[in-house]
Design a protein around this motif. Structure first.
Motif, PDB file in Angstrom:
ATOM      1  N   LYS A 267      36.442  44.677  19.508  1.00  0.00           N
ATOM      2  CA  LYS A 267      36.582  44.288  18.100  1.00  0.00           C
ATOM      3  C   LYS A 267      37.927  43.637  17.816  1.00  0.00           C
ATOM      4  O   LYS A 267      38.066  42.914  16.819  1.00  0.00           O
ATOM      5  N   LYS A 268      38.923  43.884  18.684  1.00  0.00           N
ATOM      6  CA  LYS A 268      40.282  43.389  18.432  1.00  0.00           C
ATOM      7  C   LYS A 268      40.645  42.182  19.290  1.00  0.00           C
ATOM      8  O   LYS A 268      41.556  41.432  18.946  1.00  0.00           O
ATOM      9  N   TYR A 269      39.988  42.028  20.432  1.00  0.00           N
ATOM     10  CA  TYR A 269      40.338  40.933  21.346  1.00  0.00           C
ATOM     11  C   TYR A 269      39.112  40.076  21.622  1.00  0.00           C
ATOM     12  O   TYR A 269      37.975  40.548  21.579  1.00  0.00           O
ATOM     13  N   THR A 270      39.353  38.809  21.938  1.00  0.00           N
ATOM     14  CA  THR A 270      38.272  37.914  22.335  1.00  0.00           C
ATOM     15  C   THR A 270      37.910  38.179  23.796  1.00  0.00           C
ATOM     16  O   THR A 270      38.654  38.845  24.532  1.00  0.00           O
ATOM     17  N   LYS A 271      36.785  37.630  24.212  1.00  0.00           N
ATOM     18  CA  LYS A 271      36.356  37.803  25.596  1.00  0.00           C
ATOM     19  C   LYS A 271      37.353  37.174  26.571  1.00  0.00           C
ATOM     20  O   LYS A 271      37.642  37.746  27.626  1.00  0.00           O
ATOM     21  N   ASP A 272      37.883  36.019  26.231  1.00  0.00           N
ATOM     22  CA  ASP A 272      38.848  35.360  27.118  1.00  0.00           C
ATOM     23  C   ASP A 272      40.137  36.173  27.234  1.00  0.00           C
ATOM     24  O   ASP A 272      40.733  36.252  28.319  1.00  0.00           O
ATOM     25  N   GLN A 273      40.575  36.773  26.147  1.00  0.00           N
ATOM     26  CA  GLN A 273      41.777  37.614  26.215  1.00  0.00           C
ATOM     27  C   GLN A 273      41.546  38.842  27.094  1.00  0.00           C
ATOM     28  O   GLN A 273      42.427  39.232  27.867  1.00  0.00           O
ATOM     29  N   ILE A 274      40.377  39.444  26.969  1.00  0.00           N
ATOM     30  CA  ILE A 274      40.064  40.621  27.798  1.00  0.00           C
ATOM     31  C   ILE A 274      39.977  40.231  29.260  1.00  0.00           C
ATOM     32  O   ILE A 274      40.508  40.926  30.135  1.00  0.00           O
ATOM     33  N   LEU A 275      39.322  39.121  29.555  1.00  0.00           N
ATOM     34  CA  LEU A 275      39.193  38.680  30.950  1.00  0.00           C
ATOM     35  C   LEU A 275      40.550  38.334  31.541  1.00  0.00           C
ATOM     36  O   LEU A 275      40.840  38.671  32.702  1.00  0.00           O
ATOM     37  N   GLU A 276      41.396  37.664  30.774  1.00  0.00           N
ATOM     38  CA  GLU A 276      42.735  37.316  31.267  1.00  0.00           C
ATOM     39  C   GLU A 276      43.549  38.568  31.585  1.00  0.00           C
ATOM     40  O   GLU A 276      44.189  38.658  32.637  1.00  0.00           O
ATOM     41  N   THR A 277      43.514  39.539  30.678  1.00  0.00           N
ATOM     42  CA  THR A 277      44.254  40.776  30.918  1.00  0.00           C
ATOM     43  C   THR A 277      43.703  41.521  32.124  1.00  0.00           C
ATOM     44  O   THR A 277      44.463  42.066  32.942  1.00  0.00           O
ATOM     45  N   TYR A 278      42.398  41.547  32.257  1.00  0.00           N
ATOM     46  CA  TYR A 278      41.770  42.235  33.395  1.00  0.00           C
ATOM     47  C   TYR A 278      42.188  41.610  34.717  1.00  0.00           C
ATOM     48  O   TYR A 278      42.561  42.311  35.670  1.00  0.00           O
ATOM     49  N   LEU A 279      42.129  40.290  34.812  1.00  0.00           N
ATOM     50  CA  LEU A 279      42.450  39.610  36.067  1.00  0.00           C
ATOM     51  C   LEU A 279      43.932  39.710  36.418  1.00  0.00           C
ATOM     52  O   LEU A 279      44.299  39.514  37.574  1.00  0.00           O
ATOM     53  N   ASN A 280      44.770  40.038  35.443  1.00  0.00           N
ATOM     54  CA  ASN A 280      46.203  40.174  35.717  1.00  0.00           C
ATOM     55  C   ASN A 280      46.636  41.614  35.957  1.00  0.00           C
ATOM     56  O   ASN A 280      47.777  41.835  36.380  1.00  0.00           O
ATOM     57  N   THR A 281      45.787  42.562  35.679  1.00  0.00           N
ATOM     58  CA  THR A 281      46.182  43.970  35.810  1.00  0.00           C
ATOM     59  C   THR A 281      45.342  44.750  36.804  1.00  0.00           C
ATOM     60  O   THR A 281      45.670  45.897  37.116  1.00  0.00           O
ATOM     61  N   ILE A 282      44.281  44.178  37.326  1.00  0.00           N
ATOM     62  CA  ILE A 282      43.394  44.918  38.227  1.00  0.00           C
ATOM     63  C   ILE A 282      44.096  45.197  39.552  1.00  0.00           C
ATOM     64  O   ILE A 282      44.748  44.321  40.135  1.00  0.00           O
ATOM     65  N   PRO A 283      44.020  46.429  40.087  1.00  0.00           N
ATOM     66  CA  PRO A 283      44.628  46.732  41.386  1.00  0.00           C
ATOM     67  C   PRO A 283      43.845  46.089  42.520  1.00  0.00           C
ATOM     68  O   PRO A 283      42.625  46.187  42.583  1.00  0.00           O
ATOM     69  N   LEU A 284      44.569  45.431  43.420  1.00  0.00           N
ATOM     70  CA  LEU A 284      43.933  44.714  44.530  1.00  0.00           C
ATOM     71  C   LEU A 284      44.500  45.131  45.871  1.00  0.00           C
ATOM     72  O   LEU A 284      44.596  44.323  46.794  1.00  0.00           O
ATOM     73  N   GLY A 285      44.864  46.403  45.985  1.00  0.00           N
ATOM     74  CA  GLY A 285      45.309  46.920  47.275  1.00  0.00           C
ATOM     75  C   GLY A 285      46.809  47.019  47.379  1.00  0.00           C
ATOM     76  O   GLY A 285      47.541  46.090  47.003  1.00  0.00           O
ATOM     77  N   GLY A 286      47.285  48.165  47.898  1.00  0.00           N
ATOM     78  CA  GLY A 286      48.721  48.368  48.057  1.00  0.00           C
ATOM     79  C   GLY A 286      49.433  48.354  46.719  1.00  0.00           C
ATOM     80  O   GLY A 286      49.012  49.002  45.766  1.00  0.00           O
ATOM     81  N   THR A 287      50.510  47.610  46.661  1.00  0.00           N
ATOM     82  CA  THR A 287      51.268  47.486  45.411  1.00  0.00           C
ATOM     83  C   THR A 287      50.910  46.220  44.635  1.00  0.00           C
ATOM     84  O   THR A 287      51.615  45.841  43.715  1.00  0.00           O
ATOM     85  N   VAL A 288      49.817  45.570  45.031  1.00  0.00           N
ATOM     86  CA  VAL A 288      49.425  44.285  44.454  1.00  0.00           C
ATOM     87  C   VAL A 288      48.526  44.517  43.247  1.00  0.00           C
ATOM     88  O   VAL A 288      47.529  45.237  43.328  1.00  0.00           O
ATOM     89  N   TYR A 289      48.895  43.865  42.125  1.00  0.00           N
ATOM     90  CA  TYR A 289      48.115  43.933  40.894  1.00  0.00           C
ATOM     91  C   TYR A 289      47.926  42.523  40.363  1.00  0.00           C
ATOM     92  O   TYR A 289      48.891  41.792  40.175  1.00  0.00           O
ATOM     93  N   GLY A 290      46.680  42.153  40.107  1.00  0.00           N
ATOM     94  CA  GLY A 290      46.404  40.843  39.546  1.00  0.00           C
ATOM     95  C   GLY A 290      46.126  39.795  40.605  1.00  0.00           C
ATOM     96  O   GLY A 290      46.609  39.880  41.746  1.00  0.00           O
ATOM     97  N   VAL A 291      45.351  38.784  40.223  1.00  0.00           N
ATOM     98  CA  VAL A 291      44.900  37.779  41.195  1.00  0.00           C
ATOM     99  C   VAL A 291      46.023  36.831  41.612  1.00  0.00           C
ATOM    100  O   VAL A 291      46.032  36.344  42.748  1.00  0.00           O
ATOM    101  N   LYS A 292      46.961  36.554  40.728  1.00  0.00           N
ATOM    102  CA  LYS A 292      48.035  35.640  41.095  1.00  0.00           C
ATOM    103  C   LYS A 292      48.944  36.256  42.149  1.00  0.00           C
ATOM    104  O   LYS A 292      49.283  35.593  43.151  1.00  0.00           O
ATOM    105  N   ALA A 293      49.308  37.519  41.963  1.00  0.00           N
ATOM    106  CA  ALA A 293      50.131  38.198  42.962  1.00  0.00           C
ATOM    107  C   ALA A 293      49.360  38.385  44.256  1.00  0.00           C
ATOM    108  O   ALA A 293      49.928  38.288  45.361  1.00  0.00           O
ATOM    109  N   ALA A 294      48.052  38.642  44.181  1.00  0.00           N
ATOM    110  CA  ALA A 294      47.247  38.852  45.388  1.00  0.00           C
ATOM    111  C   ALA A 294      47.136  37.578  46.210  1.00  0.00           C
ATOM    112  O   ALA A 294      47.176  37.623  47.444  1.00  0.00           O
ATOM    113  N   ALA A 295      46.988  36.433  45.553  1.00  0.00           N
ATOM    114  CA  ALA A 295      46.887  35.174  46.290  1.00  0.00           C
ATOM    115  C   ALA A 295      48.154  34.908  47.098  1.00  0.00           C
ATOM    116  O   ALA A 295      48.103  34.466  48.261  1.00  0.00           O
ATOM    117  N   LYS A 296      49.313  35.203  46.517  1.00  0.00           N
ATOM    118  CA  LYS A 296      50.575  35.003  47.236  1.00  0.00           C
ATOM    119  C   LYS A 296      50.798  36.072  48.296  1.00  0.00           C
ATOM    120  O   LYS A 296      51.315  35.788  49.385  1.00  0.00           O
TER     121      LYS A 296
END
Length: 461
Positions: A267-296
């Motif tokens: 009710k407070k955020y748009t779908k794009d805002q939720i998806l952006e936050t999710y892709l930047n905060t999701i744990p992807l192994g070890g100390t890596v969080y988010g897709v940008k940090a995981a790619a590097k």
């Protein structure tokens, strides 16, 4: 009795006998219906009232039948009695023989009666149990919802991100990740294939539900019962709530609170805002969080440089970040590589089923089980994926003493600003321990050797 009375009685008796004979003949033949009976009834002869010798009508005369005549007529013409005799009762209250309702002579089936009674009692019992269960569930749900924490969007928005340290000319000296390797990216920076990969495997109806996908929950429930697998029914919004506001415990209480907060967040955020936050905060192994940090961290690339197989690999990690960590599955625990590849195949299949990739892309990315089960597949995997052996975040950055002094001064500045005590770090998980220990070692070194303090100071404010 006069001769006229006897003559009149015989005429009436003759009429009843004719009617009885006609009806008996019809029913014995079995070929006529009730309408035929009515049609075939003979026309009653006209009744001529009795007259006296002078030809005048006799008055106050009553025709009387004897009991013998009545019984004889009833015995010989039972159907006539049934059709035309009234439903009389005898002295004992039982139906007379002329009634159309015949008393039941056969006793009811005892077994059938018991079964019907049991069914009725069972039906009522089930209804009562369901009503009680619904009341208990409703009360328990209300208790859980009352203990639900407030939707603190600040905890979602405020993330510990990677710090970049520059010199006075603007040249990048070091990247300081701290205890969590995060790097925020706008949704427009994230490739569409990367967005679609996570949507396909985690929440295919992300853009149509209100935070909770009932169809996915029911499908996961049926799948878990039939296949014995463990498939979750949480949407992307629910996962975002779980990762940032709630604990990862597996309980009905947490799932109910998670669903409630997910609906409120939508009710407070748009779908794009939720998806952006999710892709930047999701744990992807070890100390890596988010897709940008995981790619590097895993491939040493920017997100825009990832190929489809690398994208599918990152989307596959989300289910079990520890076991499906690409670096761990490649160099530390190769026995997990088969499970990781199987998960990657699932992501590929769902992307193709949703229309996100073409048949050619599907064939180039999907790896058959007969291939990844072979002992030599690990070599093919290494050559195709080129996963970095070590994380760049763990490498020693240049000018380490200068960087540590900068970190120390920033920590001290915030301690003074918010009036906090300079106490040793409390016990914590392994991801935070190294960074906090280095800061504490630097503090101890400063106390023992004050002459080593830098000559510059950060402006307080």
């Amino acid at each position: 009795m006069s001769e006229n009375q006897k003559h009149t009685g015989k005429q009436i008796l003759s009429v009843f006998q004719n009617i009885g004979y006609k009806i008996s003949g019809i029913f014995k033949s079995g070929k006529s219906s009730e309408s035929d009976i009515i049609k075939k009834q003979p026309k009653r002869p006209s009744f001529q009232p009795a007259t006296n010798d002078t030809g005048s009508l006799e008055k106050d005369k009553t025709v009387v039948f004897t009991d013998k005549e009545i019984k004889t007529t009833q015995k010989n013409h039972k159907f006539a009695n049934t059709m035309y005799m009234p439903n009389l009762k005898d002295e004992k209250g039982k139906k007379a023989s002329g009634s159309i309702f015949v008393p039941r002579t056969r006793r009811p089936n005892f077994v059938l009666g018991v079964l019907l009674t049991t069914f009725k009692i069972g039906l009522v019992s089930i209804f009562v149990i369901c009503a009680i269960g619904a009341g208990l569930v409703s009360g328990l749900a209300n208790a859980y919802l009352e203990s639900t924490p407030d939707l603190d969007v600040g905890k979602i928005e405020d993330q510990a991100l990677t710090s970049y340290i520059y010199d006075q000319s603007g040249t990048l000296l070091a990247t300081y990740t701290g205890s969590e390797n995060r790097d925020w990216a706008q949704l427009s920076e994230i490739p569409e294939d990367l967005q679609n990969a996570f949507i396909a495997v985690e929440d295919i109806r992300f853009y149509s539900h209100n935070g909770v996908d009932i169809k996915r929950i029911l499908g996961s429930f049926v799948s878990n019962l039939t296949s014995g697998s463990s498939e979750g029914g949480s949407t992307i919004t629910q996962q975002l709530i779980k990762n940032n506001l709630l604990t990862p415990e597996r309980s009905y209480k947490r799932k109910l609170q998670e669903a409630y907060l997910a609906i409120e967040l939508e009710k407070k955020y748009t779908k794009d805002q939720i998806l952006e936050t999710y892709l930047n905060t999701i744990p992807l192994g070890g100390t890596v969080y988010g897709v940008k940090a995981a790619a590097k961290d895993y491939f040493g690339k920017d997100m825009s440089q990832l190929n489809l197989k690398e994208i599918v690999c990152l989307a596959a990690v989300t289910q079990y970040p520890h076991a499906y960590n690409p670096r761990r599955a490649t160099y530390v625990a190769p026995e997990n590589l088969g499970d990781l590849q199987n998960r990657m195949n699932m992501v590929t299949e769902r992307m193709y089923a949703a229309g996100f990739i073409t048949k050619e892309q599907y064939d180039a990315t999907f790896v058959p089980k007969s291939v990844w089960e072979s002992p030599n597949y690990i070599n093919q995997w290494k050559s195709e994926m080129n996963i970095l052996l070590t994380s760049p975040a763990n490498e020693l950055y240049p000018y380490p003493h200068f960087v540590e002094y900068v970190v120390y001064n920033v920590v001290t500045m915030f301690l003074r600003k918010y009036g906090m005590d300079d106490t040793p770090p409390k016990p914590c998980n392994h991801r935070k321990r190294d960074t906090l220990q280095r800061i504490q070692d630097l503090r101890d070194h400063r106390r023992r050797h004050p002459e080593h303090r830098p000559e510059y100071h950060l402006r307080m404010g």
